[in-house]
Scaffold this motif. Structure first.
Motif, PDB file in Angstrom:
ATOM      1  N   LEU A  73       0.799  -6.989  -2.787  1.00 22.76           N
ATOM      2  CA  LEU A  73      -0.259  -6.133  -3.425  1.00 22.76           C
ATOM      3  C   LEU A  73      -0.040  -4.331  -3.538  1.00 22.76           C
ATOM      4  CD1 LEU A  73      -2.655  -8.188  -1.497  1.00 22.76           C
ATOM      5  CD2 LEU A  73      -3.058  -8.013  -4.015  1.00 22.76           C
ATOM      6  N   SER A  74       0.545  -3.656  -3.244  1.00 23.07           N
ATOM      7  CA  SER A  74       0.891  -2.673  -2.714  1.00 23.07           C
ATOM      8  C   SER A  74       1.688  -2.264  -4.323  1.00 23.07           C
ATOM      9  CB  SER A  74       1.773  -1.928  -1.733  1.00 23.07           C
ATOM     10  OG  SER A  74       1.093  -2.814  -0.836  1.00 23.07           O
ATOM     11  N   LYS A 103       6.776   2.389   2.169  1.00 20.76           N
ATOM     12  CA  LYS A 103       5.436   2.721   3.136  1.00 20.76           C
ATOM     13  C   LYS A 103       5.155   1.425   3.289  1.00 20.76           C
ATOM     14  CE  LYS A 103       5.216   7.005   0.833  1.00 20.76           C
ATOM     15  NZ  LYS A 103       4.773   6.844  -0.539  1.00 20.76           N
ATOM     16  N   VAL A 104       4.958   0.291   3.227  1.00 15.95           N
ATOM     17  CA  VAL A 104       4.408  -0.881   3.789  1.00 15.95           C
ATOM     18  C   VAL A 104       5.033  -1.134   4.670  1.00 15.95           C
ATOM     19  CG1 VAL A 104       3.635  -3.267   2.374  1.00 15.95           C
ATOM     20  CG2 VAL A 104       3.947  -0.756   0.891  1.00 15.95           C
ATOM     21  N   TRP A 105       4.106  -2.011   5.597  1.00 20.64           N
ATOM     22  CA  TRP A 105       4.309  -2.651   6.750  1.00 20.64           C
ATOM     23  C   TRP A 105       3.917  -3.166   7.877  1.00 20.64           C
ATOM     24  CZ3 TRP A 105       2.875  -2.530  11.240  1.00 20.64           C
ATOM     25  CH2 TRP A 105       1.878  -1.373  11.986  1.00 20.64           C
ATOM     26  N   VAL A 149      -0.476  -0.840   0.250  1.00 19.36           N
ATOM     27  CA  VAL A 149      -0.815   0.918   0.349  1.00 19.36           C
ATOM     28  C   VAL A 149      -0.773   1.145  -1.461  1.00 19.36           C
ATOM     29  CG1 VAL A 149       0.961   2.893   0.506  1.00 19.36           C
ATOM     30  CG2 VAL A 149       0.988   1.098   2.807  1.00 19.36           C
ATOM     31  N   GLU A 150      -1.416   1.514  -1.204  1.00 16.05           N
ATOM     32  CA  GLU A 150      -1.660   1.992  -2.900  1.00 16.05           C
ATOM     33  C   GLU A 150      -2.573   0.503  -3.588  1.00 16.05           C
ATOM     34  OE1 GLU A 150       1.350   4.075  -4.446  1.00 16.05           O
ATOM     35  OE2 GLU A 150       1.518   5.826  -2.627  1.00 16.05           O
ATOM     36  N   PRO A 151      -2.900   0.155  -3.091  1.00 15.57           N
ATOM     37  CA  PRO A 151      -3.171  -1.348  -3.324  1.00 15.57           C
ATOM     38  C   PRO A 151      -3.728  -1.638  -5.057  1.00 15.57           C
ATOM     39  CG  PRO A 151      -5.504  -1.199  -1.675  1.00 15.57           C
ATOM     40  CD  PRO A 151      -4.238   0.927  -2.226  1.00 15.57           C
ATOM     41  N   ARG A 191      -1.253  -4.849  -9.954  1.00 19.27           N
ATOM     42  CA  ARG A 191      -0.685  -5.149 -11.702  1.00 19.27           C
ATOM     43  C   ARG A 191       0.604  -5.992 -11.505  1.00 19.27           C
ATOM     44  NH1 ARG A 191       2.366   0.557 -11.557  1.00 19.27           N
ATOM     45  NH2 ARG A 191       3.871  -0.484 -12.655  1.00 19.27           N
ATOM     46  N   ALA A 192       0.894  -6.071 -10.174  1.00 19.05           N
ATOM     47  CA  ALA A 192       2.045  -7.338 -10.033  1.00 19.05           C
ATOM     48  C   ALA A 192       0.907  -8.787 -10.266  1.00 19.05           C
ATOM     49  CB  ALA A 192       2.666  -7.322  -8.796  1.00 19.05           C
ATOM     50  N   TYR A 193       0.342  -8.577  -9.995  1.00 22.77           N
ATOM     51  CA  TYR A 193      -0.135  -9.986 -10.869  1.00 22.77           C
ATOM     52  C   TYR A 193      -0.874 -10.217 -12.665  1.00 22.77           C
ATOM     53  CZ  TYR A 193       0.027 -11.626  -5.780  1.00 22.77           C
ATOM     54  OH  TYR A 193       0.615 -11.761  -4.775  1.00 22.77           O
TER      55      TYR A 193
END
Lengths: 298, 557, 314
Positions: A42-43, A52-54, A58-60, A63-65
């Motif tokens: 989702l980032s 940056k994602v842990w 982050v920056e939701p 786009r990927a979906y």
């Protein structure tokens, strides 16, 4: 009496603590990477690449979906995999039960030899070339059957099923049925199957998952994109490490591929595991139905 | 008269728009259609993720109409090991298609299936008689025919042309210029200076965050020329690096031009010196410990951290690990570093002269009924014209011929210009890398480019790489120590002999190398027994076979 | 109890068997379909095993390929590292069996004992989920978690004052990483079979045990464990039939220059050696060797189980 009770409670508490602790530990250990995968999907790819994602996205972005659902290859693969899973599971379950039931009966003369016959195939195989030739000579190449048939029968699953039949269907029940003139066919249909909910659910799930995760048969026997299962499509997208850099046409090309892979990577994990995840609660429902048999045994 | 004027006006208008600026030499010399009757071929091909559906692609139907050749595609997976598995099985089961396209048929498979078993069709005559475009290319590039020729003197596969200038000298190091400037240092030119620079990077807090979180030098295991040791080792002895690596099953070798010998680096005293240098860097914490285990994914995350933490890294191009748009500021910090002069005065970069032509891009099987039509179909792809349609798509929509006055990457007259922006989605406009590529240097440099472009922008990428290669690497292109070409041919008996040697030697050498660098063993104490063990494992036998194969193929006759 | 007695010896045994077969002909009919299946897809291709002793030629086919005797076996066993490769395979496999056998059972019992329904369902789903992560992505996650800079594990170690650690670079750690990540991925999936078996234990039995004053531990020991014991034994025996067949992909992806001494196993070695030449003979020969070892181990495991009075596969 009183002191004993106290003792029992204390040991109970320790045990409960241990088991609950174990459960919590594994759930958390497993959950963290899963949450990471979900958040990463989702980032923005930049945030993921930048480390940056842990935990949370982050920056939701979706786009990927969007990219997943725009990709016709993935969608077609999804449909194909569903078909292979449903069809294959039905075939596999039937084969397994048809083998496990007779082999679970002591009345089957030559049972040892027959058992050995099946076990042997678990250990020894002829290899890929002759199997390929069998599939080809049967005219199965590049058909649905080439995906679902060559590994439709698992001796491992059959033995688990057989063991379940042996331990959970009491001999007394079989003998009583025999005395009543109940045929073996009828006994299988009317007694064994209804009493085997849990095992059929588990074995069915194992087969379904195997078919869903599998790509090897399709890799060998399928030649047209129309029939590609999801996992084969995903592999071609995700496996970048084998890219021959010395043959690089240009960097825009490479960046495009890397971009596609890093954009889709986590979203496809989520999308691809969803159907089998959702199937699980349905399978769980069968787990309570075997109760009666245990009671009879006890 | 009016007609003539009209034609002239039209022609002028067209020329002004650039649409008719093509020259005869750019066009295919292959007469079309290649067959009067419609012919169909079954072709084995890996499925490419960037192409939505090969059967419903613009170029597929356009080329079919143009050539009168229909192709039934037999799809295989794209991933290397799976592709190899399917290829072997299809051949083993005698289930031969008419041709194999991009099937990764290397020199060993060529010998086995082509030379020994006669399953592939020799193409020597067909090329001379029916392939004018390829013939013209081969006439211009005489070395390529040697690369294409199998051990029995026949040609079984057509080449893929990819003349990537900067890829020929891809063993590059990128150094943080911002840090150098901040610390008042110059770009290092020797291994000793490089050591001093790394030390300064590590100790003087060049990223200015007050923490000692700098990584002086970092590599990774699966990117392009990204192994942390090869660039540095070249200051001691030629290490060809990750260029050809299939996992870790490649013995590092070079060809010594003075003595005419094929050498392994593993038992050279110079290699020992190189390892001691690496040990020194590692022992002082200048090489990141994850360099030998991490993959590109982790590398990218570490280098992306803010403020920047990486001082230098090896890679074929910095763009592989840094995005020039999204990470522009960071991307600009890293500049290419010329090869370093070693203690013995050696300063070199391996020149991969064989990367120009990939072998066996298209291989025709003996069961093909009409090989003439098939080679004609393939031949047209060896022209700028079909290359453009194939890789880009429709003329006027996806690309156009260059207009007069437009300049290419190298500053000379451009050939063509691109009209479509990039997108990450699979598409149906063209074949991209599918099929036979004809990326000649002329075609690559012939792409119309804005002149005076910002070198460290995305548009300036190719220009930057070209400049860096020309100025920093070409002067040091290996002259006395040369690479051993990838397309070295072995007989089946030879291949059988080296197959286990290769794995054993490499595993032992790599294991010891790591021990010497990480400090698990003392190289000075162990060296003699190490060399002895290499010989016990068959190093000399291995080299003798390589030597025989090299002399047979490239040696003076 | 049972309707048949132990069969007497000699001709009459055959006669009894025949009588039995006649009465239960339907059992054979049911068995016909699976038998036909294994005949077609398993036994028919078995002639391919002769490739272990032949140099495969694609143009001549399996039958026409020339014999080479024990060439491939000699090639493998003559190689200086074959012993270490076999030992690597065995140790990674046995380690894996030990861990992957024990923990799913504990998880299943813990899930079964958990009183909070919602948590129990959630825990079940969550532990089952990682099974759907493909090997490629899984190895990517492992590298991520263990990365000296980025990873959680080395950061924890560093926080405890351990300094920078690179676990992926340690030959000693390789097998543990392989095995425990395998458990992470498969624990929920493997627990399902035990959960199903535990579901078969009747509440009445549990209640009876409670009335008898059994503690929770005693109930688990005397009611739950016996109920799933047949499954446990079968699973354990079966896993010995696959000791030599450690999968190729995950190990191969996890290999690097630093851990090769412990990460080279039979399947990766065959891949590397066979890849050069498309050598089906070599792969078949090693496969045959693996099968023989597997068979021996399976027979031993089965015998051990029988001796322990736990029944067996046959």
């Amino acid at each position: 009496m009183r002191s004993r009770n106290l003792y029992v409670t204390r040991s109970d508490r320790a045990l409960t603590l241990f088991l609950d602790g174990f459960l919590w530990f594994w759930t958390l250990v497993v959950a963290y990477p899963l949450v990471y995968v979900l958040s990463a999907s989702l980032s923005s790819p930049q945030a993921v690449i930048g480390g940056k994602v842990w935990l949370l996205p982050v920056e939701p972005t979706l786009r990927a979906y969007q990219a997943v659902f725009r990709n016709k290859m993935i969608l077609a693969g999804f449909a194909n995999s569903t078909l292979y899973m449903v069809l294959g599971t039905a075939i596999s379950l039937a084969l397994t039960v048809f083998a496990a039931f007779p082999l679970s009966r002591r009345e089957l003369a030559g049972r040892k030899a027959l058992n050995a016959l099946f076990l042997f195939t678990m250990i020894f195989s002829g290899g890929m070339i002759p199997t390929y030739l069998v599939v080809k000579d049967l005219g199965l190449r590049n058909t649905v059957w080439a995906v679902v048939l060559p590994s439709a029968f698992s001796v491992w699953n059959m033995i688990i099923t057989r063991t379940y039949f042996q331990t959970n269907i009491p001999d007394e029940l079989y003998e009583a049925a025999q005395l009543d003139g109940c045929s073996d066919f009828r006994f299988l249909r009317r007694v064994v199957l209804p009493l085997s909910g849990p095992i059929l659910a588990v074995i069915g799930l194992y087969y379904a998952v195997g078919l869903w995760n599998g790509y090897f048969n399709a890799l060998l026997y399928i030649d047209s994109q129309r029939l590609y299962p999801l996992q084969l499509v995903l592999r071609d997208i995700l496996v970048l490490s084998n890219m021959d850099m010395s043959m690089m046409q240009d960097f825009s090309e490479m960046l495009r591929k890397q971009g596609l892979a890093s954009l889709l990577k986590y979203a496809v994990i989520v999308v691809a595991s969803l159907p089998v995840m959702l199937a699980y609660p349905f399978v769980q429902r069968f787990f309570v139905k075997g109760v009666m048999v245990g009671a009879m045994k006890g | 008269m009016t007609k003539r004027i009209l034609a002239l006006v039209l022609a002028l208008a067209a020329a002004a728009s650039g649409a008719f600026a093509q020259k005869a030499e750019w066009l295919s010399k292959q007469p079309m259609p290649v067959s009067k009757e419609k012919v169909a071929f079954k072709i084995f091909v890996p499925q490419r993720p960037e192409i939505e559906d090969i059967t419903r692609n613009w170029f597929t139907s356009w080329y079919e109409a143009k050539t009168n050749v229909h192709v039934d595609w037999q799809l295989a997976p794209n991933e290397t090991s799976a592709l190899r598995q399917k290829l072997n099985l299809v051949i083993a089961a005698g289930d031969l298609p008419d041709a194999f396209l991009m099937a990764n048929i290397d020199a060993n498979l060529e010998t086995r299936y082509g030379v020994d078993e006669g399953l592939f069709l020799p193409l020597n005559e067909l090329i001379d008689k029916h392939m004018p475009n390829l013939k013209a290319y081969l006439a211009k590039n005489p070395g390529v025919r040697g690369m294409m020729t199998a051990i029995d003197g026949k040609i079984y596969g057509l080449p893929n042309v990819n003349e990537c200038y900067h890829c020929g000298l891809s063993q590059k190091m990128w150094i943080n210029k911002a840090w150098l400037d901040k610390l008042g240092l110059k770009a290092p030119t020797t291994t000793e200076e490089f050591y001093q620079v790394l030390k300064a990077f590590k100790e003087k807090d060049p990223n200015g965050n007050g923490k000692r979180d700098e990584i002086a030098l970092m590599g990774c295991t699966d990117s392009w020329q990204s192994y942390v040791d090869s660039f540095l080792m070249c200051s001691f002895v030629l290490d060809t690096g990750m260029q050809y690596s299939f996992g870790n099953t490649e013995v590092r070798m070079y060809y010594d031009a003075k003595t005419g010998k094929v050498m392994s680096i593993y038992d050279r005293p110079e290699y020992k010196e190189g390892l001691k240098y690496l040990r020194r860097l590692y022992a002082e914490g200048l090489i990141y410990s994850g360099s030998f285990t991490q993959k590109q994914d982790q590398f990218k995350q570490i280098i992306a951290a803010e403020p920047g933490v990486v001082g230098a890294f090896p890679n074929g191009a910095s763009v592989v690990v840094l995005d020039p748009v999204a990470q522009s500021a960071l991307y600009r910090q890293y500049v290419a570093l010329a090869p370093l002069k070693g203690p013995a005065g050696l300063r070199q970069s391996p020149y991969y002269y064989d990367g120009v032509a990939g072998i066996n891009r298209l291989v025709i099987s003996k069961s093909c009924k009409d090989p003439v039509a098939l080679v004609k179909w393939a031949d047209a792809m060896y022209s700028h014209e079909i290359q453009q349609y194939r890789a880009w798509g429709e003329l006027g929509k996806s690309w156009r011929w260059a207009a007069a006055g437009e300049k290419g990457l190298d500053g000379k007259d451009a050939i063509w210009a691109n009209l479509v922006p990039y997108s990450a989605d699979p598409q149906s406009l063209n074949w991209q890398q599918l099929g036979i590529e004809f990326q000649s240097a002329e075609n690559r440099f012939g792409q119309a480019t804005k002149q005076g472009v910002d070198l460290y922008s995305a548009e300036g990428l190719e220009t930057m790489l070209m400049k860096a290669t020309k100025e920093l690497y070409e002067p040091y292109a290996g002259k006395s120590q040369l690479i051993v070409p990838k397309a070295l041919r072995f007989s089946t008996a030879e291949a059988d002999e080296i197959q286990t040697l290769l794995v054993e030697l490499n595993r032992y050498a790599v294991d010891r190398k790591m021990a010497y660098v990480m400090g698990g063993a003392d190289i000075d104490k162990e060296w003699a027994s190490y060399v002895k063990k290499l010989n016990d494992l068959g190093l000399q036998k291995f080299l003798a076979i390589q030597q025989k194969a090299y002399d047979r193929q490239f040696g003076k006759k | 109890m049972s309707s048949i007695e132990a069969p007497p010896r000699g001709r009459s045994a055959l006669g009894a068997a025949a009588r039995l077969a006649r009465r239960h002909w339907q059992l054979y009919l049911i068995l016909l379909l699976p038998l036909a299946y294994v005949a077609l897809f398993n036994y028919l291709p078995m002639y391919g095993a002769q490739l272990a002793f032949k140099r495969f030629s694609a143009s001549k086919g399996i039958a026409g390929s020339p014999w080479v005797g024990l060439r491939y076996f000699k090639l493998f066993f003559a190689s200086p590292s074959s012993l270490r490769i076999i030992l690597n395979t065995l140790s990674i496999s046995l380690y894996s069996i030990a861990v992957n056998f024990l923990f799913p059972i504990i998880l299943a019992v813990a899930l079964n004992e958990s009183r909070r329904r919602a948590f129990r369902k959630a825990a079940q789903m969550i532990t089952y989920a990682p099974y759907f992560i493909s090997t490629v992505v899984m190895v990517g996650l492992i590298l991520q978690v263990l990365d000296p800079r980025l990873g959680i594990v080395p950061r924890l170690v560093a926080a405890l004052g351990g300094g920078e650690t690179n676990l992926m670079g340690s030959p000693k750690a390789f097998q543990s990483i392989y095995v425990w990540s395998g458990l992470w991925q498969g624990i929920g999936y493997s627990a399902i079979i035990y959960l199903a078996a535990l579901a078969g234990v009747s509440p009445e039995l549990q209640e009876a045990a409670i009335i008898d004053g059994c503690s929770r531990g005693q109930r688990i020991r005397h009611v739950d464990i016996p109920a799933i014991m047949p499954t446990i034994v079968i699973m354990l025996i079966l896993s010995f039939g696959f000791v030599m067949s450690v999968g190729f992909e995950k190990v191969y992806l996890m290999q690097n220059d630093m851990n090769l001494s412990s990460s080279e196993i039979i399947s990766t070695y065959v891949y590397k050696v066979g890849l050069v030449n498309a050598d089906f003979g070599f792969a078949t020969a090693i496969g045959l060797f693996n099968s023989l070892v597997n068979l021996a181990l399976l027979v031993c495991a089965n015998a051990a189980a029988r001796r322990a009075g736990q029944g067996g596969l046959w």
